[in-house]
Design a protein around this motif. Structure first.
Motif, mmCIF file in Angstrom:
data_model
loop_
_atom_site.group_PDB
_atom_site.id
_atom_site.type_symbol
_atom_site.label_atom_id
_atom_site.label_comp_id
_atom_site.label_asym_id
_atom_site.label_seq_id
_atom_site.Cartn_x
_atom_site.Cartn_y
_atom_site.Cartn_z
ATOM 1 N N PHE A 33 0.832 -1.199 0.000
ATOM 2 C CA PHE A 33 0.000 0.000 0.000
ATOM 3 C C PHE A 33 0.871 1.256 0.000
ATOM 4 O O PHE A 33 0.635 2.190 -0.776
ATOM 5 C CB PHE A 33 -0.918 -0.033 1.226
ATOM 6 N N LYS A 72 -0.143 6.989 -6.339
ATOM 7 C CA LYS A 72 -1.501 6.455 -6.336
ATOM 8 C C LYS A 72 -2.260 6.937 -5.109
ATOM 9 O O LYS A 72 -1.693 7.512 -4.180
ATOM 10 C CB LYS A 72 -1.467 4.926 -6.396
ATOM 11 N N GLY A 109 -4.996 5.861 -2.006
ATOM 12 C CA GLY A 109 -5.454 4.716 -1.237
ATOM 13 C C GLY A 109 -6.675 5.038 -0.404
ATOM 14 O O GLY A 109 -6.883 6.192 -0.010
ATOM 15 N N VAL A 162 -6.386 0.458 -3.559
ATOM 16 C CA VAL A 162 -5.336 1.234 -4.227
ATOM 17 C C VAL A 162 -5.770 1.468 -5.666
ATOM 18 O O VAL A 162 -6.202 0.539 -6.357
ATOM 19 C CB VAL A 162 -3.983 0.497 -4.200
#
Length: 506
Positions: free
Chosen positions: A249, A257, A259, A270
């Motif tokens: 993660f 990215k 989350g 994700v």
């Protein structure tokens, strides 16, 4: 579960008036206040009400508060001292999170989340002290994403624990944590996490809007939320990754990215996520790049074997005998001499039996499930061959396809592989290799049309990015991975200096 889709972006958002029950104020009299809380909560059996002299009432829900903090930090202070106003009482309490509320609904919402409500008779205010105590299991190794090299800890069902795990990996004030509430009846806490200065603002805003626009009664797991905020919820292919590994993660967050963590769920979301990333494991970063590349190629090869090996067998025996080597025709014909069924029915029957064994093994207790899977497969397979229901060659092919489907590190993608085999086998039984090619083209076109949080699903192959293609299938050496993936459109493209400065020779 009931929910409403977000309104059309072209239409103006309707102006909602606050419900009248949200504006009800706290009563002056303590008896009145206690009765209003009982009515609003339907007087549950675990509602605890304590009165302290001369004019103070404590109201909380049993097992939701920390008993030690309640006795030492609240009751002890109230018994040893006398306070005339809520403001002076708030200052005296040795608790970090203490607020004064004038609205009844706000007071009740904090109480059901683990706060103690304190009311002083004669004042239209209530003091809420957060001393919540949530039961959660201890940290353990991930069950669905196990690895040999690397950390051996996974998320659990506590949101605060999961956030603390992430902050152990990313010790940086740029880690943003936005807390949202979803579910009109469950009031589930959801955390939106991303790195300020790395994550793309447009992607963050898009995901935040998708979550806040949801109008649902309940949210109990992150998998439900991922399906509801997908770009295409009707697609069988997952567009967001569900992971129980905090290291994976955090690695995704540092790549730009976004989350999402849901309270009560041990799986984190994700996104954006590309198709090839579902076949990558966090352990690939811990292995030497040559070994990690071999393992990635093995997974992709297993994907194609699992999906197309059985349909190829059905198509070859039904329409295309000429593709079978001559030396293999004799043992193949002997193997199928006693089988009364056509290849398509034979293949579907065995695939159905394999899925039955797999589902039974997953639902039964661990020790019994392992025994059922091993013994059941051996007994049923041997009996089926001896009874002439199937050929031993097809049994080997089905077992190999089932084994190959387990190589995907993502459980969601493994389920997709299990499902799409069946329509491809049917098409191969009716139209041979033409049916297989038709299925391949349909899947390819479908994947080309998919996106994950607005990013192309088949990146970096479509649109083609030659420099990133090498790091999708091949795990490049770490010194050659200085750039963050273009899939996330990060604000900061460089992880580190691409070309380290070499020391000058003296």
């Amino acid at each position: 579960m009931k929910f409403k889709l977000p309104f059309n972006k072209k239409q103006s958002a309707p102006i909602k008036e606050a419900p009248k029950e949200n504006l009800v104020r706290v009563a002056h009299e303590t008896d009145h206040f206690i009765q209003s809380i009982k009515n609003a909560t339907n007087n549950p059996a675990d509602l605890i009400i304590k009165t302290l002299p001369p004019n103070i009432a404590l109201i909380y829900i049993d097992k939701l508060v920390d008993d030690q903090s309640l006795n030492n930090d609240i009751i002890a202070n109230l018994q040893n001292n006398l306070y005339e106003t809520p403001e002076s009482l708030k200052v005296a309490l040795s608790i970090s999170e203490v607020n004064i509320s004038s609205l009844l609904k706000e007071t009740i919402d904090t109480m059901v989340n683990g706060s103690v409500v304190i009311h002083v008779d004669g004042y239209p205010q209530a003091i809420v002290a957060n001393i919540a105590s949530r039961e959660s299991r201890a940290l353990s190794a991930p069950e669905n994403e196990s690895q040999v090299i690397g950390t051996q800890v996974g998320f659990n069902e506590s949101l605060s624990t999961n956030i603390s795990l992430i902050r152990r990996y990313i010790v940086n004030p740029d880690l943003c944590n936005e807390k949202l509430k979803i579910g009109s009846r469950t009031n589930t806490s959801v955390s939106l996490l991303y790195m300020h200065g790395i994550a793309n603002d447009q992607m963050v805003n898009t995901l935040r809007q998708r979550i806040t626009d949801l109008t649902i009664d309940e949210l109990l797991d992150s998998a439900v939320l991922a399906e509801m905020i997908d770009d295409n919820s009707l697609s069988v292919f997952p567009q967001m990754l569900l992971t129980e590994r905090p290291d994976r993660f955090c690695d995704a967050i540092l790549d730009g990215k976004v989350g999402v963590i849901v309270d009560g769920s041990s799986m984190a979301i994700v996104c954006p996520q590309s198709f090839t990333e579902f076949f990558q494991s966090q352990e690939d970063q811990n292995l030497r790049w040559q070994i990690a590349t071999f393992v990635r190629l093995l997974r992709l090869t297993a994907f194609f074997l699992s999906v197309y090996l059985t349909p190829f067998y059905v198509a070859a025996l039904t329409f295309h005998y000429e593709v079978i080597p001559q030396a293999f025709l004799v043992p193949l014909s002997e193997s199928r001499a006693l089988v009364p069924f056509p290849p398509i029915f034979e293949a579907l029957l065995l695939e159905f039996i394999i899925e039955l064994l797999r589902e039974a093994g997953a639902r039964l207790p661990t020790k019994i499930g392992q025994t059922i899977g091993i013994v059941g497969g051996i007994v049923i397979g041997t009996a089926a061959v001896q009874a002439g229901i199937t050929s031993n060659i097809l049994l080997i092919i089905i077992a190999l396809s089932a084994l190959a489907s387990f190589t995907s590190p993502s459980y969601m993608m493994g389920n997709v592989i299990r499902l799409i085999r069946f329509p491809i086998i049917i098409l191969a039984g009716f139209w041979g290799f033409y049916g297989i090619m038709l299925a391949f083209c349909f899947i390819l076109i479908h994947l080309l049309r998919q996106s994950s949080l607005g990013a192309p699903y088949l990146s970096p192959f479509y649109p083609p990015r030659l420099k990133e293609m090498r790091d999708s299938i091949i795990r490049m050496p770490i010194p050659l991975t200085a750039k963050r993936p273009a899939l996330t459109r990060p604000e900061d493209n460089n992880k580190f200096e691409p070309e380290p400065v070499k020391p000058e020779k003296s």
